[in-house]
Design a protein around this motif. Sequence first.
Motif, PDB file in Angstrom:
ATOM      1  N   GLU A 193      12.776  25.561 -10.943  1.00  0.00           N
ATOM      2  CA  GLU A 193      14.099  24.797 -11.338  1.00  0.00           C
ATOM      3  C   GLU A 193      15.271  25.664 -10.784  1.00  0.00           C
ATOM      4  O   GLU A 193      15.834  26.439 -11.151  1.00  0.00           O
ATOM      5  CB  GLU A 193      14.180  24.306 -12.554  1.00  0.00           C
ATOM      6  N   ASP A 194      15.890  25.196  -9.411  1.00  0.00           N
ATOM      7  CA  ASP A 194      16.766  25.776  -8.787  1.00  0.00           C
ATOM      8  C   ASP A 194      18.264  25.053  -9.570  1.00  0.00           C
ATOM      9  O   ASP A 194      18.343  23.777  -8.992  1.00  0.00           O
ATOM     10  CB  ASP A 194      16.887  25.615  -7.506  1.00  0.00           C
ATOM     11  N   ASP A 195      18.899  25.643 -10.268  1.00  0.00           N
ATOM     12  CA  ASP A 195      20.089  24.909 -10.429  1.00  0.00           C
ATOM     13  C   ASP A 195      21.156  25.850 -10.225  1.00  0.00           C
ATOM     14  O   ASP A 195      21.890  26.455 -11.000  1.00  0.00           O
ATOM     15  CB  ASP A 195      20.173  24.865 -12.195  1.00  0.00           C
ATOM     16  N   SER A 196      21.865  25.371  -9.063  1.00  0.00           N
ATOM     17  CA  SER A 196      22.955  26.165  -8.590  1.00  0.00           C
ATOM     18  C   SER A 196      24.075  25.318  -8.512  1.00  0.00           C
ATOM     19  O   SER A 196      25.190  25.904  -8.153  1.00  0.00           O
ATOM     20  CB  SER A 196      22.733  26.578  -6.947  1.00  0.00           C
ATOM     21  N   PHE A 197      24.298  24.180  -8.636  1.00  0.00           N
ATOM     22  CA  PHE A 197      25.282  23.385  -8.648  1.00  0.00           C
ATOM     23  C   PHE A 197      25.751  22.489  -9.824  1.00  0.00           C
ATOM     24  O   PHE A 197      26.693  21.615  -9.714  1.00  0.00           O
ATOM     25  CB  PHE A 197      24.954  22.235  -7.366  1.00  0.00           C
ATOM     26  N   SER A 198      25.052  22.533 -11.066  1.00  0.00           N
ATOM     27  CA  SER A 198      25.304  21.582 -12.157  1.00  0.00           C
ATOM     28  C   SER A 198      26.868  21.760 -12.468  1.00  0.00           C
ATOM     29  O   SER A 198      27.225  20.787 -13.213  1.00  0.00           O
ATOM     30  CB  SER A 198      24.217  21.708 -13.220  1.00  0.00           C
ATOM     31  N   ASP A 199      27.177  22.703 -12.420  1.00  0.00           N
ATOM     32  CA  ASP A 199      28.399  22.996 -12.815  1.00  0.00           C
ATOM     33  C   ASP A 199      29.757  22.156 -12.196  1.00  0.00           C
ATOM     34  O   ASP A 199      30.687  21.897 -12.451  1.00  0.00           O
ATOM     35  CB  ASP A 199      29.119  24.501 -12.651  1.00  0.00           C
TER      36      ASP A 199
ATOM     37  N   VAL B   3      30.816  39.076 -14.144  1.00  0.00           N
ATOM     38  CA  VAL B   3      30.487  37.733 -14.425  1.00  0.00           C
ATOM     39  C   VAL B   3      30.804  37.610 -16.055  1.00  0.00           C
ATOM     40  O   VAL B   3      31.004  36.311 -16.427  1.00  0.00           O
ATOM     41  CB  VAL B   3      29.153  37.709 -13.992  1.00  0.00           C
ATOM     42  N   GLU B   4      30.241  38.609 -16.653  1.00  0.00           N
ATOM     43  CA  GLU B   4      30.309  38.589 -18.186  1.00  0.00           C
ATOM     44  C   GLU B   4      31.765  38.136 -18.473  1.00  0.00           C
ATOM     45  O   GLU B   4      31.825  37.126 -19.099  1.00  0.00           O
ATOM     46  CB  GLU B   4      29.732  39.745 -18.900  1.00  0.00           C
ATOM     47  N   HIS B   5      32.856  38.887 -17.976  1.00  0.00           N
ATOM     48  CA  HIS B   5      34.092  38.597 -18.184  1.00  0.00           C
ATOM     49  C   HIS B   5      34.543  37.490 -17.905  1.00  0.00           C
ATOM     50  O   HIS B   5      35.311  36.662 -18.577  1.00  0.00           O
ATOM     51  CB  HIS B   5      34.868  39.637 -17.509  1.00  0.00           C
ATOM     52  N   CYS B   6      34.031  37.007 -16.833  1.00  0.00           N
ATOM     53  CA  CYS B   6      34.413  35.395 -16.423  1.00  0.00           C
ATOM     54  C   CYS B   6      33.510  34.452 -17.339  1.00  0.00           C
ATOM     55  O   CYS B   6      34.380  33.377 -17.629  1.00  0.00           O
ATOM     56  CB  CYS B   6      33.954  35.042 -15.204  1.00  0.00           C
ATOM     57  N   LEU B   7      32.735  34.687 -17.943  1.00  0.00           N
ATOM     58  CA  LEU B   7      31.918  33.649 -19.059  1.00  0.00           C
ATOM     59  C   LEU B   7      32.871  33.632 -20.140  1.00  0.00           C
ATOM     60  O   LEU B   7      32.949  32.556 -20.969  1.00  0.00           O
ATOM     61  CB  LEU B   7      30.443  34.035 -19.228  1.00  0.00           C
ATOM     62  N   VAL B   8      33.297  34.870 -20.609  1.00  0.00           N
ATOM     63  CA  VAL B   8      34.061  34.844 -21.953  1.00  0.00           C
ATOM     64  C   VAL B   8      35.482  34.388 -21.866  1.00  0.00           C
ATOM     65  O   VAL B   8      36.172  34.134 -22.812  1.00  0.00           O
ATOM     66  CB  VAL B   8      33.870  36.265 -22.700  1.00  0.00           C
ATOM     67  N   ASP B   9      35.780  34.176 -20.515  1.00  0.00           N
ATOM     68  CA  ASP B   9      37.167  33.897 -20.374  1.00  0.00           C
ATOM     69  C   ASP B   9      37.639  32.459 -21.079  1.00  0.00           C
ATOM     70  O   ASP B   9      36.848  31.633 -20.765  1.00  0.00           O
ATOM     71  CB  ASP B   9      37.545  33.783 -18.965  1.00  0.00           C
ATOM     72  N   SER B  10      38.519  32.527 -21.979  1.00  0.00           N
ATOM     73  CA  SER B  10      38.777  31.285 -22.810  1.00  0.00           C
ATOM     74  C   SER B  10      39.104  30.079 -21.841  1.00  0.00           C
ATOM     75  O   SER B  10      38.992  28.858 -22.024  1.00  0.00           O
ATOM     76  CB  SER B  10      39.934  31.407 -23.644  1.00  0.00           C
ATOM     77  N   GLN B  11      39.654  30.469 -20.495  1.00  0.00           N
ATOM     78  CA  GLN B  11      40.299  29.313 -19.423  1.00  0.00           C
ATOM     79  C   GLN B  11      39.140  29.045 -18.686  1.00  0.00           C
ATOM     80  O   GLN B  11      39.351  28.030 -17.427  1.00  0.00           O
ATOM     81  CB  GLN B  11      41.461  29.938 -18.682  1.00  0.00           C
ATOM     82  N   ARG B  12      37.919  29.668 -18.830  1.00  0.00           N
ATOM     83  CA  ARG B  12      36.730  29.317 -17.853  1.00  0.00           C
ATOM     84  C   ARG B  12      36.557  27.730 -17.475  1.00  0.00           C
ATOM     85  O   ARG B  12      36.655  27.111 -16.220  1.00  0.00           O
ATOM     86  CB  ARG B  12      35.453  29.916 -18.330  1.00  0.00           C
ATOM     87  N   HIS B  13      36.429  26.854 -18.393  1.00  0.00           N
ATOM     88  CA  HIS B  13      36.275  25.613 -18.477  1.00  0.00           C
ATOM     89  C   HIS B  13      37.197  24.890 -17.813  1.00  0.00           C
ATOM     90  O   HIS B  13      37.052  23.982 -16.685  1.00  0.00           O
ATOM     91  CB  HIS B  13      35.740  24.644 -19.767  1.00  0.00           C
ATOM     92  N   ARG B  14      38.501  25.236 -18.076  1.00  0.00           N
ATOM     93  CA  ARG B  14      39.827  24.807 -17.365  1.00  0.00           C
ATOM     94  C   ARG B  14      39.462  25.001 -15.604  1.00  0.00           C
ATOM     95  O   ARG B  14      39.895  24.192 -15.149  1.00  0.00           O
ATOM     96  CB  ARG B  14      40.994  25.058 -18.080  1.00  0.00           C
ATOM     97  N   ARG B  15      39.172  26.475 -15.274  1.00  0.00           N
ATOM     98  CA  ARG B  15      39.258  26.698 -14.245  1.00  0.00           C
ATOM     99  C   ARG B  15      38.130  25.875 -13.508  1.00  0.00           C
ATOM    100  O   ARG B  15      38.413  25.528 -12.224  1.00  0.00           O
ATOM    101  CB  ARG B  15      38.869  28.315 -13.979  1.00  0.00           C
ATOM    102  N   ILE B  16      37.000  25.740 -14.112  1.00  0.00           N
ATOM    103  CA  ILE B  16      35.816  25.264 -13.280  1.00  0.00           C
ATOM    104  C   ILE B  16      36.290  23.532 -12.918  1.00  0.00           C
ATOM    105  O   ILE B  16      35.869  23.183 -12.047  1.00  0.00           O
ATOM    106  CB  ILE B  16      34.550  25.393 -14.228  1.00  0.00           C
ATOM    107  N   GLU B  17      36.866  23.075 -14.160  1.00  0.00           N
ATOM    108  CA  GLU B  17      37.247  21.701 -13.710  1.00  0.00           C
ATOM    109  C   GLU B  17      38.254  21.491 -12.642  1.00  0.00           C
ATOM    110  O   GLU B  17      38.296  20.644 -11.814  1.00  0.00           O
ATOM    111  CB  GLU B  17      37.918  21.635 -15.305  1.00  0.00           C
TER     112      GLU B  17
END
Length: 494
Positions: free
Chosen positions: A292-298, A366-380
Amino acid sequence: MFEVRRKSDVPLTEQIVREISERIQTGMLASQTQLPSVRALADRLGVSLVTVVQAYRLLEQRGFVERIQGKGTYVRTRTPPHEPIQSAVPQQRFDWQLLLADYLPRAAVFRQHTESVDETPLKLSMAALCPSLSASSLPVNLYTSIVETPAMLTEYGPVEGLPSLRARLALEFREAGLSVDVEEIFITNGAQQAIDIVARTFLGPGDVVVVEAPTYAGALDVFRACGANVVSIPLDNQGLRTDLLLKQCDIKAPKLIYSMPAFQNPTGVVMSQQRRRALLDIATSYQCLILEDDSFSDCSFGVPVPPPLRAGDDGGHVVYVRGFSKVFLPGCRLAAVVASGSVRNRLVAAKSVSDLGSPLITQRLVEHCLVDSQRHRRIETIANALRIKRDLALQTLAHHAPAGVTWNCPEGGYSIWVTLPDHVNTDVLLVEAMRKGISFLPGSACYNGDLVYHHLRISFSYLEDDELVRAIRELCALMREAVMGQSRPFMPVI
Ligand SMILES: Cc1ncc(COP(=O)(O)O)c(C=O)c1O
């Protein structure tokens, strides 16, 4: 005239080079004879223009022909062997490596995107699936986090990956409804390496691997290189046609099914719940693995994406690959793989054989980006910018595409899948486009075998808005010419 053998291990370009150079060496083609134009030879042999352009380039490099600007390609006047060529241009050395046949049919397509035809620089790439991210999309403390952890540079890490990153991922996956044990996660260098590792571990000559048709071109080469028997099953707007997959299982069950249920590349389709269940049932009944290749679900433009196939898998059939390259950190080249049981163990062993583990420093990033509190906002923010680009691309197509051309409206991902009338060959169109500095992915790269030529994939992710509009307008003008052009009979010589 000669014919090319599509089933040969020798690439088409090399076959053409050999045939023509033999005729020159034996005198069948006299010096100063004009070779057919690129288009005429491509038509005659039923190959793409790019193939012929590359063949003529090689013939020129090897000193058999010369190209005369505005006139054509001519057999060179033979120089007596004892007389060195008197030329201001250094003589090209014979490049024996070009005679080595390879097993990477997509490599030719890849070269088309990196080199350009007739030295026209490629300015407008609609081939790359890569977001144009700015530094502002990254957490500011990334750099300090690396400097503070020098051990990242002085030690080998575990083959499975940085424990803290894997623990973080397990947490994230659980929050997203995917119940995962840390031990089931390992890190690879991008989703591409994950595909390669799964294929190398489980596929060998004669094994059947099912792919969606069309599919991600980068996976096709990997499967072919293992000698596997690649079987294509079409998809529709619900995803992989599981009814047809069942028929294949009755003939010969696949060992591996490669699928992209979330924003499939290249069509952008999201697999329905019903198909997901059917696919899992098939894997259970016929004891196959699903990759299962999930490269784009974000990268969703608002539609909810169902939980991954892996979430409904209680028998260890799904190897789930979560790429971080798309809206996250393309330059880090990392992905996470979730697998269980002995399948997981064998894959980790293969990762170890491949490279002993991914660089710790990029894992920490990558770990740092994952724990970043602003990550979801950035992805949005990134997903919003991509949605705007998608809309621009769709509007431009609606205004400028000729009648007979259709396309999908993806609810996520990076690309639009365009369908032209059957007689249009998008390999040929690509050559014309590249003369204007534009590129896209010709649909033929996404099929196993060379028989489907009338699609193309436009990536709207990479260009700035104004460039994207300009590129699509120019492409539409070329599509108009191609659609109105004479029906070009395709002559596969099999
Ligand atoms: C569907 C799919 N899988 C895998 C990859 C490779 O991704 P990565 O950059 O994570 O290796 C790509 C790249 O475009 C892709 O489109």
